[in-house]
Design a protein around this motif. Structure first.
Motif, short mmCIF file in Angstrom:
data_model
loop_
_atom_site.label_atom_id
_atom_site.label_comp_id
_atom_site.label_asym_id
_atom_site.label_seq_id
_atom_site.Cartn_x
_atom_site.Cartn_y
_atom_site.Cartn_z
N ILE A 240 -48.63 42.88 5.67
CA ILE A 240 -48.13 43.64 4.68
C ILE A 240 -48.91 44.25 3.83
CG2 ILE A 240 -46.29 43.75 2.92
CD1 ILE A 240 -44.82 41.42 4.07
N MET A 241 -49.99 43.88 3.23
CA MET A 241 -51.07 44.23 2.22
C MET A 241 -51.74 45.36 2.94
SD MET A 241 -49.92 43.01 -0.53
CE MET A 241 -50.94 43.79 -1.53
N THR A 242 -52.20 45.07 4.32
CA THR A 242 -52.81 45.92 5.07
C THR A 242 -52.03 47.29 5.09
OG1 THR A 242 -53.80 44.32 6.36
CG2 THR A 242 -54.06 46.51 7.25
N THR A 243 -50.70 47.18 5.55
CA THR A 243 -50.00 48.41 5.47
C THR A 243 -49.83 49.43 4.24
OG1 THR A 243 -48.61 47.25 7.45
CG2 THR A 243 -47.58 49.17 6.37
N ILE A 244 -49.51 48.55 3.11
CA ILE A 244 -49.42 49.02 1.93
C ILE A 244 -50.81 49.89 1.43
CG2 ILE A 244 -49.33 48.76 -0.54
CD1 ILE A 244 -47.25 46.49 0.25
N MET A 245 -51.94 49.34 1.68
CA MET A 245 -53.24 49.76 1.13
C MET A 245 -53.60 50.74 2.03
SD MET A 245 -54.90 46.39 -0.46
CE MET A 245 -54.72 45.44 0.64
N VAL A 246 -53.68 50.62 3.21
CA VAL A 246 -54.20 51.60 4.18
C VAL A 246 -53.25 52.64 4.67
CG1 VAL A 246 -55.22 51.67 6.65
CG2 VAL A 246 -55.70 49.72 4.98
N GLY A 247 -51.92 52.22 4.89
CA GLY A 247 -51.03 53.05 5.49
C GLY A 247 -50.21 53.88 4.45
N GLN A 248 -50.05 53.38 3.29
CA GLN A 248 -49.12 54.17 2.26
C GLN A 248 -50.06 54.70 0.99
OE1 GLN A 248 -46.27 51.02 1.73
NE2 GLN A 248 -44.74 52.15 3.17
N LEU A 249 -50.34 53.79 0.22
CA LEU A 249 -50.92 54.04 -1.15
C LEU A 249 -52.24 54.81 -0.95
CD1 LEU A 249 -50.74 50.81 -3.11
CD2 LEU A 249 -49.12 52.84 -3.06
N ILE B 147 -41.23 52.42 12.15
CA ILE B 147 -42.62 52.22 12.44
C ILE B 147 -43.03 50.84 11.70
CG2 ILE B 147 -44.93 53.00 11.91
CD1 ILE B 147 -43.54 54.49 14.10
N ILE B 148 -42.42 50.75 10.53
CA ILE B 148 -42.40 49.24 9.78
C ILE B 148 -42.27 48.19 10.68
CG2 ILE B 148 -41.73 47.81 7.94
CD1 ILE B 148 -42.23 50.34 6.04
N PHE B 149 -41.01 48.43 11.44
CA PHE B 149 -40.40 47.26 12.19
C PHE B 149 -41.32 47.09 13.35
CE2 PHE B 149 -36.88 47.37 9.57
CZ PHE B 149 -35.81 46.51 9.84
N ALA C 146 -39.67 42.21 5.13
CA ALA C 146 -38.83 41.01 5.17
C ALA C 146 -37.46 41.07 5.93
CB ALA C 146 -38.53 40.67 3.55
N VAL C 147 -37.16 42.31 5.62
CA VAL C 147 -35.74 42.73 6.32
C VAL C 147 -36.23 42.92 7.91
CG1 VAL C 147 -34.02 44.62 6.88
CG2 VAL C 147 -34.54 43.86 4.53
N ALA C 148 -37.32 43.36 8.17
CA ALA C 148 -37.69 43.30 9.59
C ALA C 148 -37.75 42.18 10.26
CB ALA C 148 -38.88 44.25 9.71
N GLY D 228 -52.62 52.43 15.13
CA GLY D 228 -51.84 53.62 15.20
C GLY D 228 -50.78 53.93 14.28
N ALA D 229 -49.88 52.77 14.26
CA ALA D 229 -48.62 52.69 13.53
C ALA D 229 -49.10 52.89 12.00
CB ALA D 229 -47.94 51.42 13.76
N ASP D 230 -50.19 52.18 11.43
CA ASP D 230 -50.47 52.45 10.26
C ASP D 230 -50.89 53.77 9.98
OD1 ASP D 230 -50.03 50.04 8.87
OD2 ASP D 230 -52.18 49.19 8.97
#
Length: 566
Positions: free
Chosen positions: A234-243, A199-201, A418-420, A139-141
């Motif tokens: 991280i890669m799941t969030t980038i590929m599914v949730g952003q790009l 949401i990323i946190f 990384a910051v999170a 859901g967050a993604d």
């Protein structure tokens, strides 16, 4: 075997010889015999038993899921039976066509209902906790995807006349009307940025693997690389949730925001900005605008005395929250009470790493603003700043801009995760352990969500740098480190680690039924010439006919539909 050398024996061990025997003796030879003597072949009594055995295996249903996957595959790819092309039959859509299609839809519906009503499913049972976390993660993604793509859509639709899609995309019309009213677009961007970081946190909390986690029987090194470091999450969030969302939102803006979830996201972003927790950013904006000798453009009337008082009260509150966030985060880092990777880094080094990552995120955030801000600066003027000119030449060369934006998005997200990981507090509540600053357990639980780190990241590592880059784009790009970061972003994109996003975007576009904006409102040249998109003409005619029936005169003689529109 046969005393062959080790190299030949290793070749035999691959099973190639058995594969050759099986193909020739157990397959092709029997096919030839059956083709030449079909009736004689079928006269074997053993065949009857084998047919019964095959029917029994199918009836057991051990592979029945193949029918469900096949139906979904047909819908996603868009397969059509030959009759559609050869005989002009009606195209198959999402509705079931055959009896098996109906049975599949019924079975899937029953499974969804049954899963949602299992005993303990809504009671927080420990056995169901992993499932709940997985749902939160997905859901967050999806929420990140909507916010990432939605911002680009709302910004891109600003110059488009809203009358062109008022009837074809009613929810999109509501979203843009709300976001483009007064200074709401700026407020939305501020609130939305905090929401994305938060949401990323949350994703970091849901998707971070526990110590010594192992999946799929992978080796220790593979589990450490993909799970221990968090790279899989991280890669799941980038590929599914952003790009994926950004690719489709680039040219399907109207369809992308034409849903109430985007409207809700817009309201939530505006509410976050209204709360005042980020208002310190506006002071930074005023400060740099004054230094640069620029005036801040506003689409609203000057604030009244009460509005000024309310504004500066929120500024003071925002400053207090930011100072508290820094105190809490630095103290937790020095005490080693965060979710920082256990790699033997001393506390003071963790603080330095935190500050360095904040600067990197800030440069990445400001670069995008600065690069678009210098587009209209004459080349002769830009050449006077050699480093900034070289950075622009590299970024705007051929397709480098698109590659840079993709690589930048990947780098920003990695740094934010990384910051999170570094700043999220890890104080165990009710475990005979003192809370930070001896705060109550309830407040400690809120701090453990990473809220303080999200506030710092949004203000200090994102919005402030954007303001600086907007006020001083050329000096910002004159930083030699910017050239190195541009090269890094281009390298990340060239590596192709997120190239699957294009495939996911294509599937998403097909499933969601997105159409390019030109289909509805025509191209920019068409709009200048007064032309309309094909679907816009059809839907406008339909809406007009409905309007004729609904917009009846009221007792006062005016049209109620017009009153609602006003």
């Amino acid at each position: 075997v046969f005393n062959v050398n080790d190299g030949v024996q290793n070749f035999f061990n691959t099973g190639l010889l058995a594969a050759v025997i099986t193909t020739i003796v157990s397959s092709l030879a029997w096919r030839i015999i059956a083709s030449s003597f079909s009736l004689t072949f079928l006269s074997n009594p053993l065949i009857y038993l084998i047919i019964r055995f095959c029917l029994l295996i199918d009836a057991s249903g051990i592979c029945a899921s193949a029918w469900i996957v096949g139906r979904w595959n047909k819908q996603v790819i868009g397969y059509q039976p030959e009759e559609v092309y050869f005989e002009g039959a009606e195209r198959h859509g999402l509705d079931p066509v055959t009896r098996r299609d109906k049975e599949i839809d019924i079975a899937v519906t029953v499974m969804k209902f049954h899963d949602g009503h299992l005993p303990g499913a809504s009671e927080g049972c420990p056995k169901r906790a992993p499932v709940a976390v997985l749902l939160y993660f997905l859901g967050a993604d999806n929420l990140v995807a909507m916010m990432e793509g939605g911002q680009g859509c709302l910004v891109g639709l600003q110059p488009v006349d809203k009358d062109l899609y008022e009837y074809t995309h009613k929810v999109s019309f509501k979203c843009t009307t709300l976001a483009h009213r007064g200074n709401n677009m700026e407020r939305f961007i501020v609130g939305r940025q905090f929401l994305v970081v938060l949401i990323i946190f949350v994703i970091n909390l849901c998707g971070a693997a526990i110590v010594d986690a192992k999946v799929f029987g992978l080796g220790d090194w593979a589990n450490e690389v993909f799970l221990g470091s968090g790279i899989a999450m991280i890669m799941t969030t980038i590929m599914v949730g952003q790009l994926t969302a950004q690719i489709n939102a680039a040219n399907c803006m109207l369809d992308f925001v034409n849903n109430y979830f985007m409207l809700l996201t817009t309201y939530v972003s505006l509410m976050i900005e209204f709360s005042g927790i980020l208002h310190i950013v506006y002071v930074v904006q005023l400060f740099f605008a004054k230094i640069a000798g620029k005036s801040i453009e506003s689409k609203e009337q000057p604030r009244s005395t009460i509005q000024k008082l309310f504004f500066w009260t929120r500024v003071v509150m925002s400053l207090a929250i930011l100072v508290l966030a820094f105190l809490v985060t630095i103290k937790a880092l020095l005490e080693g009470k965060t979710t920082m990777w256990d790699v033997g880094i001393p506390p003071y080094a963790a603080v330095i790493l935190f500050l360095v990552l904040m600067c990197i995120i800030g440069i990445l955030e400001g670069m995008q603003i600065a690069l678009f801000a210098v587009i209209n600066i004459p080349a002769d003027e830009l050449k006077q700043h050699s480093i900034a000119y070289a950075n622009c030449q590299l970024t705007f060369f051929r397709q480098n801009l698109q590659a840079f934006l993709i690589g930048r998005q990947i780098c920003v997200t990695i740094c934010m995760f990384a910051v999170a990981r570094i700043t999220t507090l890890d104080y165990w509540i009710n475990d005979n352990e003192r809370n930070i600053f001896d705060l109550p357990d309830a407040l400690q639980g809120i701090l453990n969500t990473g809220l303080m780190g999200a506030i710092i990241t949004t203000i200090v590592a994102s919005l402030v740098w954007r303001v600086i880059a907007s006020s001083y784009p050329v000096p910002f790009l004159s930083n030699p480190l910017v050239y190195v970061i541009i090269r890094l972003c281009l390298l990340v994109d060239a590596a192709g680690v997120c190239a699957v996003s294009w495939l996911l975007a294509m599937i998403h576009k097909h499933v969601a039924g997105y159409e390019p904006d030109e289909v509805y409102i025509g191209t920019a040249d068409d709009r200048l010439g007064g032309k309309q998109g094909l679907k816009q003409q059809e839907m406008r005619e339909q809406s007009s006919s409905d309007l004729d029936l609904e917009a009846l005169p009221s007792e006062s003689g005016s049209f109620e539909m017009e009153g609602d529109m006003a």
